[in-house]
Design a protein around this motif. Structure first.
Motif, PDB file in Angstrom:
ATOM      1  N   ARG A 289       0.825  -1.205   0.000  1.00  0.00           N
ATOM      2  CA  ARG A 289       0.000   0.000   0.000  1.00  0.00           C
ATOM      3  C   ARG A 289       0.862   1.261   0.000  1.00  0.00           C
ATOM      4  O   ARG A 289       0.534   2.240  -0.663  1.00  0.00           O
ATOM      5  CB  ARG A 289      -0.953  -0.012   1.181  1.00  0.00           C
ATOM      6  N   MET A 290       1.932   1.211   0.728  1.00  0.00           N
ATOM      7  CA  MET A 290       2.860   2.348   0.731  1.00  0.00           C
ATOM      8  C   MET A 290       3.468   2.538  -0.657  1.00  0.00           C
ATOM      9  O   MET A 290       3.601   3.675  -1.133  1.00  0.00           O
ATOM     10  CB  MET A 290       3.962   2.151   1.775  1.00  0.00           C
ATOM     11  N   ALA A 291       3.766   1.426  -1.315  1.00  0.00           N
ATOM     12  CA  ALA A 291       4.332   1.507  -2.661  1.00  0.00           C
ATOM     13  C   ALA A 291       3.317   2.089  -3.630  1.00  0.00           C
ATOM     14  O   ALA A 291       3.672   2.874  -4.520  1.00  0.00           O
ATOM     15  CB  ALA A 291       4.779   0.127  -3.130  1.00  0.00           C
ATOM     16  N   LEU A 292       2.035   1.761  -3.445  1.00  0.00           N
ATOM     17  CA  LEU A 292       0.983   2.297  -4.294  1.00  0.00           C
ATOM     18  C   LEU A 292       0.843   3.806  -4.098  1.00  0.00           C
ATOM     19  O   LEU A 292       0.728   4.561  -5.066  1.00  0.00           O
ATOM     20  CB  LEU A 292      -0.345   1.594  -3.988  1.00  0.00           C
ATOM     21  N   ILE A 293       0.880   4.240  -2.838  1.00  0.00           N
ATOM     22  CA  ILE A 293       0.797   5.681  -2.548  1.00  0.00           C
ATOM     23  C   ILE A 293       1.993   6.412  -3.119  1.00  0.00           C
ATOM     24  O   ILE A 293       1.877   7.472  -3.737  1.00  0.00           O
ATOM     25  CB  ILE A 293       0.665   5.925  -1.024  1.00  0.00           C
ATOM     26  N   VAL A 294       3.165   5.836  -2.932  1.00  0.00           N
ATOM     27  CA  VAL A 294       4.395   6.460  -3.446  1.00  0.00           C
ATOM     28  C   VAL A 294       4.353   6.493  -4.973  1.00  0.00           C
ATOM     29  O   VAL A 294       4.730   7.489  -5.597  1.00  0.00           O
ATOM     30  CB  VAL A 294       5.638   5.707  -2.922  1.00  0.00           C
ATOM     31  N   SER A 295       3.843   5.414  -5.592  1.00  0.00           N
ATOM     32  CA  SER A 295       3.803   5.385  -7.048  1.00  0.00           C
ATOM     33  C   SER A 295       2.826   6.431  -7.574  1.00  0.00           C
ATOM     34  O   SER A 295       3.019   6.976  -8.658  1.00  0.00           O
ATOM     35  CB  SER A 295       3.434   3.992  -7.553  1.00  0.00           C
ATOM     36  N   TRP A 296       1.753   6.725  -6.834  1.00  0.00           N
ATOM     37  CA  TRP A 296       0.807   7.763  -7.247  1.00  0.00           C
ATOM     38  C   TRP A 296       1.492   9.126  -7.260  1.00  0.00           C
ATOM     39  O   TRP A 296       1.350   9.896  -8.197  1.00  0.00           O
ATOM     40  CB  TRP A 296      -0.396   7.772  -6.312  1.00  0.00           C
ATOM     41  N   HIS A 297       2.220   9.403  -6.205  1.00  0.00           N
ATOM     42  CA  HIS A 297       2.899  10.698  -6.121  1.00  0.00           C
ATOM     43  C   HIS A 297       4.066  10.808  -7.096  1.00  0.00           C
ATOM     44  O   HIS A 297       4.466  11.921  -7.446  1.00  0.00           O
ATOM     45  CB  HIS A 297       3.379  10.962  -4.683  1.00  0.00           C
TER      46      HIS A 297
END
Length: 171
Positions: free
Chosen positions: A8-16
């Motif tokens: 989930r952290m990777a998904l948030i980071v990938s969004w930004h």
């Protein structure tokens, strides 16, 4: 558990980490879908409601067309059927006993002298159980038009669940 958090952290980071133009496109698609999906849902529900209303109207129209026909049919059947009042009390009692399938329990069936001025029947039945007696009463009441005036029940033997019945019925 930690793997899920990492994902989930990777998904948030990938969004930004995406370019701002791509973020705007994705946001516009999500916004468009959130507007279009309810419209499609409303359209489908509206069409189904309209279909249900038309089906209801068709059923009502069929009912209105069939109502006079059923009245006519019931009038014809009531004219052709003599009913329980047209037959004698003796014949009505015989038919009720036959309908209840208790012919083999009947001992005696004769006109009653206990009812002066009225047409009556006296019948004796032997070896009845409670279910058979209730079937007989139901048949007498619903089909023959006879009314029970007197009923004498006697147990066949001590401890037995069978009984003898003497019934006086009137028309």
């Amino acid at each position: 558990m930690f793997n899920r958090i990492r994902e989930r952290m990777a998904l948030i980071v990938s969004w930004h980490s995406r370019p701002q133009a791509e973020q705007k496109r994705i946001a516009a698609c999500v916004l468009g879908l959130s507007i279009i999906a309810p419209l499609f849902l409303w359209s489908w529900m509206n069409a189904e409601t309209a279909k249900t209303m038309s089906d209801t109207e068709e059923i009502i129209s069929r009912y209105e067309r069939a109502l006079p026909l059923t009245a006519q049919i019931s009038a014809q059947s009531s004219n052709s059927d003599p009913g329980p009042q047209a037959v004698s009390a003796l014949a009505a009692a015989q038919e009720a006993i036959r309908t209840a399938d208790l012919d083999n329990r009947l001992t005696s069936l004769r006109p009653s002298r206990d009812l002066p001025g009225r047409e009556g029947v006296q019948l004796y039945m032997e070896n009845l159980n409670l279910t058979e007696l209730l079937q007989l009463f139901s048949s007498l009441e619903s089909q023959s038009g006879l009314r029970l005036v007197s009923c004498d029940l006697s147990r066949r033997q001590k401890g037995s669940r069978r009984m003898n019945a003497r019934l006086i019925l009137e028309k």
